[in-house]
Design a protein around this motif. Structure first.
Motif, PDB file in Angstrom:
ATOM      1  N   ILE A  32       0.873  -1.169   0.000  1.00 33.78           N
ATOM      2  CA  ILE A  32       0.000   0.000   0.000  1.00 33.78           C
ATOM      3  C   ILE A  32       0.911   1.219   0.000  1.00 33.78           C
ATOM      4  O   ILE A  32       1.798   1.348   0.843  1.00 33.78           O
ATOM      5  N   TYR A  34       0.853   5.102   0.545  1.00 33.53           N
ATOM      6  CA  TYR A  34       0.019   6.140   1.151  1.00 33.53           C
ATOM      7  C   TYR A  34       0.404   7.484   0.541  1.00 33.53           C
ATOM      8  O   TYR A  34       1.524   7.962   0.722  1.00 33.53           O
ATOM      9  N   ALA A  35      -0.551   8.087  -0.178  1.00 29.49           N
ATOM     10  CA  ALA A  35      -0.295   9.349  -0.868  1.00 29.49           C
ATOM     11  C   ALA A  35      -0.631  10.542   0.024  1.00 29.49           C
ATOM     12  O   ALA A  35      -1.546  10.480   0.845  1.00 29.49           O
ATOM     13  N   ASP A  40      -3.106  11.630  -4.904  1.00 28.42           N
ATOM     14  CA  ASP A  40      -3.150  10.227  -5.302  1.00 28.42           C
ATOM     15  C   ASP A  40      -3.296  10.049  -6.811  1.00 28.42           C
ATOM     16  O   ASP A  40      -2.735   9.120  -7.387  1.00 28.42           O
ATOM     17  N   GLN A  41      -4.002  10.934  -7.495  1.00 27.36           N
ATOM     18  CA  GLN A  41      -4.154  10.806  -8.948  1.00 27.36           C
ATOM     19  C   GLN A  41      -2.798  10.967  -9.642  1.00 27.36           C
ATOM     20  O   GLN A  41      -2.474  10.208 -10.555  1.00 27.36           O
ATOM     21  N   ARG A  44      -0.905   7.762  -9.053  1.00 27.25           N
ATOM     22  CA  ARG A  44      -1.446   6.643  -9.832  1.00 27.25           C
ATOM     23  C   ARG A  44      -0.942   6.669 -11.267  1.00 27.25           C
ATOM     24  O   ARG A  44      -0.828   5.634 -11.908  1.00 27.25           O
ATOM     25  N   VAL A  55      -0.113  -0.633 -10.673  1.00 27.50           N
ATOM     26  CA  VAL A  55      -1.180  -0.147  -9.792  1.00 27.50           C
ATOM     27  C   VAL A  55      -2.426  -0.993 -10.030  1.00 27.50           C
ATOM     28  O   VAL A  55      -2.823  -1.214 -11.172  1.00 27.50           O
ATOM     29  N   ALA A  58      -7.099   1.976  -5.922  1.00 24.10           N
ATOM     30  CA  ALA A  58      -6.845   3.155  -5.099  1.00 24.10           C
ATOM     31  C   ALA A  58      -8.125   3.497  -4.344  1.00 24.10           C
ATOM     32  O   ALA A  58      -9.227   3.290  -4.852  1.00 24.10           O
ATOM     33  N   SER A  59      -7.972   3.994  -3.139  1.00 23.28           N
ATOM     34  CA  SER A  59      -9.128   4.390  -2.341  1.00 23.28           C
ATOM     35  C   SER A  59      -9.222   5.910  -2.323  1.00 23.28           C
ATOM     36  O   SER A  59      -8.268   6.613  -2.662  1.00 23.28           O
ATOM     37  N   LYS A  63      -4.931   5.742  -0.468  1.00 20.97           N
ATOM     38  CA  LYS A  63      -4.195   4.481  -0.412  1.00 20.97           C
ATOM     39  C   LYS A  63      -4.185   3.875  -1.818  1.00 20.97           C
ATOM     40  O   LYS A  63      -5.223   3.724  -2.444  1.00 20.97           O
ATOM     41  N   ILE A  64      -3.003   3.526  -2.286  1.00 18.24           N
ATOM     42  CA  ILE A  64      -2.839   2.964  -3.623  1.00 18.24           C
ATOM     43  C   ILE A  64      -2.247   1.566  -3.472  1.00 18.24           C
ATOM     44  O   ILE A  64      -1.186   1.397  -2.868  1.00 18.24           O
ATOM     45  N   VAL A  66      -0.385  -1.582  -4.967  1.00 15.89           N
ATOM     46  CA  VAL A  66       0.526  -1.883  -6.070  1.00 15.89           C
ATOM     47  C   VAL A  66       1.114  -3.279  -5.908  1.00 15.89           C
ATOM     48  O   VAL A  66       1.154  -3.821  -4.801  1.00 15.89           O
TER      49      VAL A  66
END
Length: 111
Positions: A32, A34-35, A40-41, A44, A55, A58-59, A63-64, A66
């Motif tokens: 995970i 954490y951005a 986050d975009q 990603r 990837v 993503a939430s 949280k992404i 990978v």
């Protein structure tokens, strides 16, 4: 010579032997990322440009998820450290790790 390591001392391996052992291993892991809020975009889009990083999800809270594939354990560590140094990454948490000692061989189907 002290063999408190059980007779196998990784540090005693010659560089060519160590390279041979590491070259035949594939390290696969998931994490995970954490951005930083609101970034986050950007991450990603940036993460898949790193070799071996894919990837998957993503939430909304940054949280992404990978997966990471690396040639050996050292390369995986280097990649995790590189992920952690990205500007908008707050933290990277490994979730799963597996080492494939013969990634070029597939399992035969059970009969």
């Amino acid at each position: 010579m002290d063999h408190s390591c059980g007779g196998y001392c990784p540090g005693a391996l010659s560089a060519p032997l160590r390279a041979l052992i590491e070259s035949s291993v594939l390290n696969i892991s998931s994490a995970i990322v954490y951005a930083r809020p609101g970034t986050d975009q950007v991450l990603r889009e940036q993460l898949p440009q790193m070799p071996g990083v894919e990837v998957h999800a993503a939430s909304e809270d940054g949280k992404i998820i990978v997966t990471i594939e690396a040639e050996n354990d050292r390369a995986a560590i280097d990649l995790y450290e590189a992920l952690g140094r990205l500007d908008d990454v707050l933290n990277v948490a490994m979730i799963f790790q597996q080492t494939e000692s013969h990634p070029d061989q597939e399992l035969e189907q059970c009969k």
